[in-house]
Design an enzyme around this catalytic site. Sequence first.
Site, PDB file in Angstrom:
ATOM      1  N   LYS A  53       1.380  -0.637  -2.634  1.00 35.12           N
ATOM      2  CA  LYS A  53       1.346  -2.105  -2.685  1.00 35.12           C
ATOM      3  C   LYS A  53       0.786  -2.562  -4.027  1.00 35.12           C
ATOM      4  CE  LYS A  53       1.296  -2.495   2.287  1.00 35.12           C
ATOM      5  NZ  LYS A  53       0.556  -2.582   3.551  1.00 35.12           N
ATOM      6  N   GLN A  97      -5.416  -3.743   5.479  1.00 35.16           N
ATOM      7  CA  GLN A  97      -4.518  -2.639   5.850  1.00 35.16           C
ATOM      8  C   GLN A  97      -4.821  -2.165   7.280  1.00 35.16           C
ATOM      9  OE1 GLN A  97      -1.911  -1.359   3.925  1.00 35.16           O
ATOM     10  NE2 GLN A  97      -1.425  -0.252   5.792  1.00 35.16           N
ATOM     11  N   ASP A 120       0.640 -11.037   5.416  1.00 37.64           N
ATOM     12  CA  ASP A 120       1.274 -10.146   6.401  1.00 37.64           C
ATOM     13  C   ASP A 120       2.002 -10.959   7.483  1.00 37.64           C
ATOM     14  OD1 ASP A 120       1.218  -7.423   5.932  1.00 37.64           O
ATOM     15  OD2 ASP A 120      -0.840  -7.174   6.666  1.00 37.64           O
TER      16      ASP A 120
END
Length: 294
Positions: A53, A97, A120
């Site tokens: 990422k 995460q 997200d």
Amino acid sequence: MSKIIDGKKLSKEILQQVAVEVTELTERGGIAPCLAVVLVGEDPASQLYVRNKIRCCNEAGIRSVEHRLSSDVSQPELNALVDELNNDATVQGILVQLPLPGHLDESAIIEAINPSKDVDGFHLLNVGLLSTGQPGLVPCTPTGCMIMLEKVLGDLSGKHAVVIGRSNIVGKPMAALLLQASCTVTIVHSRTRDIAALCRQADIVVAAVGQPGLVKADWIKPGAAVIDVGINAIEVTEADGSVVRKLVGDVDFAAVEPVAGYITPVPGGVGPMTIACLMKNTLSAARAQSTTVQ
Ligand code: NDP
């Protein structure tokens, strides 16, 4: 057009486009996007995802900051970091995460993130916006799948799509996006009877299960588009007897590829598209926050 949808190539094009738009945004006086990534613990897969990422942030001209916390961090400590990032005007996107170590409450952490920084797309507000067809931050993996489907099929209206899996991060938002695109959507899961027969009716099959090679050739209508979200690490014995670890999807690629009209490989399909869509979301968040402050 090749029947194999090259997610790696398509994701590069998206990253280049994001980089152009980041420059345009900042030249117009908007906020230069910055993604904060929070990694708890030492899980090797999570570490790899975070590295990828951050690498993509660099490619897309997005600044990134990484916060590494030890696996025994407490809920209040993690909440405090999320709070700090929520209040940091130089951060436009926050990604914690997942999965988190068992003692931490994932839902509580997701809900603690400011929805306008929730790149997200997991916060309940963004889930609600998606399910009512309003603009918000949409989960990255299903967005990437939609881009691939629209690239090869164009307008999806009227097509029958079967989504295998009903998780909050892939299956459900995938179904919502397909419905928004006017598909007829069937969601199947571990309790569904005769999944093969349902899949055989589909113009589009999206597999998001986590079971290597579950989807067989005789589940697929000839010419259908097959999107394989699954990422499964398996051990394979080579001809020389050595055992190697390989990543495979939920679709039996070798058997399904000749039947399908279009198919995504694993690796090199949905995975890179997911990260590219994270960059798109970070840019969108920065754009929206630029409008608020201007
Ligand atoms: P979850 O484990 O949260 O959900 C799996 C879903 O599959 C559940 O709804 C489950 O049903 C269903 N399921 C399990 N077994 C079967 C079966 N035999 N037949 C039909 N349905 C079944 O997984 P995720 O949604 O988080 O992830 C799915 C896969 O996608 C994983 O391999 C994951 O690694 C991968 N992934 C890939 C990403 C990428 O970027 N490419 C991003 C995110 C995930 P039930 O609800 O009834 O238990």
